[in-house]
Design an enzyme around this catalytic site. Structure first.
Site, short mmCIF file in Angstrom:
data_model
loop_
_atom_site.label_atom_id
_atom_site.label_comp_id
_atom_site.label_asym_id
_atom_site.label_seq_id
_atom_site.Cartn_x
_atom_site.Cartn_y
_atom_site.Cartn_z
N ASP A 71 0.84 -1.19 0.00
CA ASP A 71 0.00 0.00 0.00
C ASP A 71 0.88 1.24 0.00
OD1 ASP A 71 -3.24 0.22 0.93
OD2 ASP A 71 -2.08 2.06 1.04
N ASP A 87 2.86 1.92 -4.96
CA ASP A 87 1.98 2.81 -5.71
C ASP A 87 1.42 1.97 -6.85
OD1 ASP A 87 0.73 4.61 -7.37
OD2 ASP A 87 2.39 6.04 -7.43
N TYR A 140 -15.07 6.70 -11.87
CA TYR A 140 -14.92 5.55 -10.99
C TYR A 140 -15.72 4.35 -11.51
CZ TYR A 140 -15.38 2.74 -6.71
OH TYR A 140 -15.38 1.72 -5.79
N LYS A 145 -14.03 0.82 -12.78
CA LYS A 145 -14.34 -0.45 -12.12
C LYS A 145 -14.99 -1.44 -13.09
CE LYS A 145 -12.87 -0.11 -7.84
NZ LYS A 145 -11.81 -1.02 -7.31
N THR A 179 -16.47 1.48 5.20
CA THR A 179 -15.04 1.77 5.19
C THR A 179 -14.83 3.28 5.14
OG1 THR A 179 -14.88 1.73 2.78
CG2 THR A 179 -14.52 -0.37 3.94
#
Length: 255
Positions: A38, A64, A154, A158, A189
């Protein structure tokens, strides 16, 4: 809980995130040697401490996901330090919210930089080391199937993750490498809360949507529930499953 991953090495990209961290904890608890990869060293250290506290084997590696050099280094590290890679999980995204008439060209490109390009980079490098019985699980999003007007980048990125997973599954099958996708809905989250605020700012009303109230099961999901689906698809129990998409969304996709 059984130890389905004894002797296995798993690289969890985005391992410091809400879902990624839950995956690290479950894999570590089931015997895997986990590489938590991460950008966030602070949150990564928290995941490492949690897995180590339960007796799991884990290390942190800065990654990254949009940088091909970082992926080269990550796979080289797995080979040099552990001699193998059995599981790759990709759980990350990039870019900001935006609509077709408000998102800039730069914002569009940023939406794909890690969200989809990073998944391709990870799979392409991991295929060099994965062997018979290897498994890749990519994390998409229900937004790929049910976008809002304010998250075009986004949602599109996805959707690409789902498609490339299917293509990679075809390529990997003769070598015994399985590739599947888990598609979460609204999961509790830090990323969800940030996204809801960003989408509200883009909307006409400015109000945040209650995602839990929209789900037939009446609540948002927990990261551990998504991790359970990911670990199932990565495990020997799913030996005859590849090119599949498992939606974990409390029933929202059926509405």
């Amino acid at each position: 809980m059984g130890r389905r991953f004894d002797g296995k090495v798993a690289l969890v990209a985005g391992g410091a995130g809400g879902i990624g961290g839950a995956v690290c904890r479950q894999l570590g608890g089931e015997g895997a040697t986990v590489i938590c990869a991460d950008l966030s060293e602070r949150r990564g250290a928290m995941v490492v401490d949690a897995v180590a506290a339960q007796g799991g084997a884990i290390e942190f590696l800065r990654l990254d996901a949009a940088d091909p050099r970082d992926w080269d280094a990550a796979i080289a590290h797995a080979a040099a330090a552990h001699g193998r890679l059995d599981v790759l999980v990709t759980s990350f995204y990039s870019g900001a919210a935006g609509a077709v008439d408000t998102m800039t060209d730069e914002g569009w490109e940023a939406s794909f930089r890690a969200t989809s390009t990073g998944v391709f980079l990870g799979m392409s490098r991991a295929f060099r080391l994965l062997g018979q019985g290897g498994a890749v699980v990519n994390v998409a999003s229900l937004a790929a199937h049910r976008p809002t007007g304010e998250n075009i980048g986004y949602a599109s990125a996805k959707a690409a993750v789902i498609s490339m997973g299917r293509a990679a599954a075809i390529r990997g099958a003769p070598r015994g490498i399985r590739v599947n996708t888990v598609t979460p809905g609204a999961i509790d989250t830090r990323a969800l809360h940030a996204t809801m605020k960003a989408l509200a700012a883009q909307s006409d009303s400015g109000a945040e949507v209650d995602m839990g109230a929209r789900a037939p099961l009446g609540r948002v999901g927990r990261p551990e529930e998504v991790a359970a689906a990911i670990c199932f698809l990565a495990s020997p129990e799913a030996a005859y499953i590849t090119g599949a998409e498992l939606i974990v969304d409390g029933g929202m996709a059926v509405l």
